[in-house]
Design an enzyme around this catalytic site. Structure first.
Site, PDB file in Angstrom:
ATOM      1  N   CYS A   1       5.127   3.558   2.970  1.00 37.25           N
ATOM      2  CA  CYS A   1       5.379   3.857   1.558  1.00 37.25           C
ATOM      3  C   CYS A   1       4.124   3.595   0.733  1.00 37.25           C
ATOM      4  CB  CYS A   1       6.542   3.018   1.044  1.00 37.25           C
ATOM      5  SG  CYS A   1       8.156   3.546   1.667  1.00 37.25           S
TER       6      CYS A   1
ATOM      7  N   HIS B   1       6.560   3.088  -4.977  1.00 39.24           N
ATOM      8  CA  HIS B   1       7.273   1.972  -5.599  1.00 39.24           C
ATOM      9  C   HIS B   1       6.339   0.921  -6.177  1.00 39.24           C
ATOM     10  CE1 HIS B   1       6.664  -0.981  -2.279  1.00 39.24           C
ATOM     11  NE2 HIS B   1       6.756   0.067  -1.475  1.00 39.24           N
TER      12      HIS B   1
END
Length: 412
Positions: free
Chosen positions: A335, A316
């Site tokens: 992440c 992301h």
């Protein structure tokens, strides 16, 4: 003959598959073991008595593997013990220890002026050599021999040999070929590479999972298919992050949720967070779900790239771009944050950046399917060769130590 044949087959299998099971090191490892062991090719070689070709048949065909083998041979040829550096050294330092510094840098190829090895002056030439060494070890290239640089300079040649051997082993675990269109993320180097038709067309910095012993949140070593890009994503905060990271901030600042555009869900319905006495809750009792709405402060930024995995991990964007200025970038909860998510999304979607920006600027949350096969490989290589130079990276998750222990045990 039987004993010799068995020994040869074991040697070939160790080259082909490796002699450590990757699942014993990475509990997230999901690549299928190679099946097509080249028995027929080995038999053909044995009939010609050209045993030297055995390695060519059995070893990985990756260029990096070949490059690392070349450096392994070179490091084995370093016979003399290298000197140690005890002091802080910097530009214009003039002391006997500068000679030792030059000798180390010369052996490792960062310092080229052999005629000047006996000078005790830390001059501009030495400064550039120190910077080169620092860059190869993922250190801040300031040209100063401080504690971190001194630690790397003082590591033995044998340690570096072991690092290379551990990483050669990792290549043996991989399939014979990788997907022609793929994303490769190497955790210890904090970099992403994107390939189309096996040609690298994009490279960028990434931020990966934390390596803190007291708060260990590693990015999983995993391989999966990239499926969609979400523009203006909502962030559905995982419970662990909500209680460990956000709850203390909420208790400290009553307006935190409003300032950062969060909503609170209780039993599937949005509720007024101002009516909640947050001091009644902790990591053991937290019946709420936190949702951050799309916007400039959203922790996922403006773009989320999803790939199939059971860990809730994805790639992301991020509003905190300043963290990419750091050399070591292990700040996430698992992440992978991207330096340039827009550029990667444009390649994945085969769409111009301007068109993606138009959707983002509309404020709408849009899910876009990726209509091609793109595989993401999350690797853990602590050394690699770039531009004929070997780079060494910190074993941030302490996996190499486990691999080395198993390799040594097998040698016994």
């Amino acid at each position: 003959d039987i004993i010799l044949t068995k020994t040869l087959i074991k040697y070939c299998k160790d080259l082909y598959y490796g002699n450590v099971n990757p699942r014993e090191i990475f509990n997230t490892w999901n690549i299928v073991v190679k099946k097509d062991f080249p028995y027929n090719d080995i038999v053909k070689i044995l009939k010609t008595s050209d045993i030297a070709k055995i390695e060519e048949v059995c070893e990985p065909k990756f260029q990096q593997y070949k490059e690392l083998k070349k450096f392994l041979r070179e490091y084995y040829l370093i016979k003399n013990e290298l000197p140690k550096i005890r002091s802080k050294l910097y530009l214009n330092s003039k002391r006997e220890e500068v000679k030792n510094l030059k000798k180390i840098l010369f052996v490792y190829g960062d310092y080229k002026n052999q005629k000047n090895l006996e000078s005790d002056l830390f001059d501009e030439e030495v400064l550039e050599a120190v910077k080169s060494f620092q860059e190869r070890h993922l250190l801040d290239p300031d040209g100063v021999v401080g504690p971190k640089t001194r630690y790397e300079l003082n590591r033995s040649v044998q340690e570096r040999i072991e690092i290379i051997k551990v990483n050669l082993e990792k290549y043996r675990w991989l399939p014979e070929t990788l997907a022609p269109e793929r994303i490769e993320i190497n955790i210890p180097s904090f970099y992403l590479k994107y390939y189309q038709n096996n040609k690298k067309i994009l490279e960028m910095k990434v931020i990966v999972g934390k390596d803190y012993i007291e708060d260990f949140r590693p990015t999983p070593i995993y391989f999966g298919k990239v499926t969609e890009v979400i523009l203006n994503p909502f962030w559905y905060v995982p419970k662990k992050i909500a209680v460990k990271d956000l709850l203390p901030k909420i208790k400290k600042n009553p307006n935190y949720l409003e300032e950062y555009n969060f909503k609170v869900l209780y039993e599937g319905k949005y509720i007024d967070y101002k009516k909640i006495n947050w001091y009644l809750y902790n990591e053991y009792f937290f019946p709420f779900n936190l949702v951050q709405l799309p916007g400039d402060k959203n922790s996922l930024g403006k773009i989320k790239i999803f790939f199939k995995n059971p860990f809730g991990v994805y790639l992301h964007d991020t509003p905190y771009k300043d963290l990419f200025l750091k050399v070591k970038r292990a700040f996430s909860s698992g992440c992978i944050r991207l330096e340039n998510a827009l550029l990667l999304a444009s390649y994945l979607l085969n769409e111009e950046e301007k068109n993606i920006l138009d959707i983002i600027n509309s404020g709408k949350t849009v899910q876009l399917k990726i209509n091609k096969d793109v595989i993401i490989y999350i690797f853990y290589f602590t050394t690699e060769v770039k531009n004929d130079k070997i780079f060494f990276y910190e074993d941030i998750y302490r996996f190499d130590k486990k691999i080395l222990e198993k390799l040594k045990k097998d040698d016994e």
